[in-house]
Design an enzyme around this catalytic site. Sequence first.
Site, PDB file in Angstrom:
ATOM      1  N   ASP A 164      19.954  37.617 -11.670  1.00 41.90           N
ATOM      2  CA  ASP A 164      18.653  37.751 -12.300  1.00 41.90           C
ATOM      3  C   ASP A 164      18.043  39.093 -11.871  1.00 41.90           C
ATOM      4  O   ASP A 164      17.923  39.360 -10.674  1.00 41.90           O
ATOM      5  CB  ASP A 164      17.744  36.597 -11.864  1.00 41.90           C
ATOM      6  N   CYS A 201       0.833  -1.206   0.000  1.00 47.66           N
ATOM      7  CA  CYS A 201       0.000   0.000   0.000  1.00 47.66           C
ATOM      8  C   CYS A 201       0.865   1.252   0.000  1.00 47.66           C
ATOM      9  O   CYS A 201       2.067   1.201   0.250  1.00 47.66           O
ATOM     10  CB  CYS A 201      -0.890   0.042   1.254  1.00 47.66           C
TER      11      CYS A 201
END
Length: 444
Positions: free
Chosen positions: A410, A34
């Site tokens: 940036d 599971c």
Amino acid sequence: MHEDVERCLRAVRAKDARFDGWFFAAVVTTGIYCRPSCPVTPPKAANLRFFPTAAAAQGAGFRACRRCRPDASPGSPEWNERADLVARAMRLIADGVVDREGVPGLAARLGYSVRQVQRQVRAELGAGPLAIARAQRAQMARLLVETTPVPLSDVAFAAGFASVRTFNDTVREVFAITPSELRQRARKRQQPAAPGTLALRLPFRQPLDADHLFGRLAAEALPGVEEWRDGTYRRTLRLPHGYGIVALRPLPEHIDCRLTLVDLRDLATAIARCRRLLDLDADPVAVDEQLRTDPVLKPLVDKNPGRRVPRTVSAEEFVVRMVLGPKAVEYGTELPASDGLTHLFPEVATLEALDIPLIRALAEREVDLGVGSDWDRARAQLKALGLDTRTVEAIAMRALGDPDAFSANDPAVRRAARRLGIPAVTEHSAAWRPWRAYAAQHLT
């Protein structure tokens, strides 16, 4: 993760969905495996075994739980966070390389011998590349059985099985049910979809800042190849056996995915690329916990938890878009009218005549930006072509998927740093590692 028994036990007892895909819990007394969040009552600890992959659980003789459907768990975030051999191999397997080229093809792409790849993958994951690919084929077969009216004999070959018998045997072994019974059960819960379209659910770990993720994709959409319409992002996909058109719509518990394919053999690859585009296998809890340790970033994370890095379906596409912008569509393959989507993005081989060094290097394979590429080597190759650090890090973040890719140069990052009172971005960003790419999403 699976070797930390106490941590696994806590996750299973708490039914903690954050660990779905990290490991699988198998119950000795039932022979079933599971996901950690399975709703059934957890068995005694002595009856539990933990595995790193579904393939390892299957190899040990366990079958998938019909209730929690562990094969449909989000992928382990490890494979997109790491750049070592095993992680690169897992990304390539998810992209369908083993099904198309076998283990020798996988090894060739990684630059290692077949024996080295098999040994390292098996040592960490408890199953070899073939077994992992087989588990993926079983998952694709289940999707096709449950979501399409395609004859089961055609499903077998579309999912990558060599024969109908192998397909039938694998489905029975993994799911303890025949393909015919699987289809019959699925008819009661099938989602409505247009003819020829697969209706799928793409799971993810909560939380997910869908507004930011889809907002970026919509803002950058390339007309003809992509579009944003009525809350849905749509685009064309160039795939190994043909092409596809996908529509992705964010919902609270999953991403609704409507996929039309020319060749059903491309299903696994198309799903893998959509998941990569949306960064759906990320672990947002781990990311946000680390970023919150910075008092400057904490209010931003608290306001917008679960931010993902909008990535790409193809690293080469991302680079070509950086170079050519909207003009790239002019070189793409024109498609029959498809409700606003008119072109496939061009292959780099068709652009080599433009004599642009970066595109030529991609076409001639001087630079490897594929899903199984070595991130450090790719950076070095890009820098050797004269690209600046800002451009290289943008490619590493969006195209390669490096979660720590970051450039302090940036402009958007610099503006945010000034606004937040961060005097030295490079030094300050050390507190965000190894998740600087995600920190950048809060700053830009």
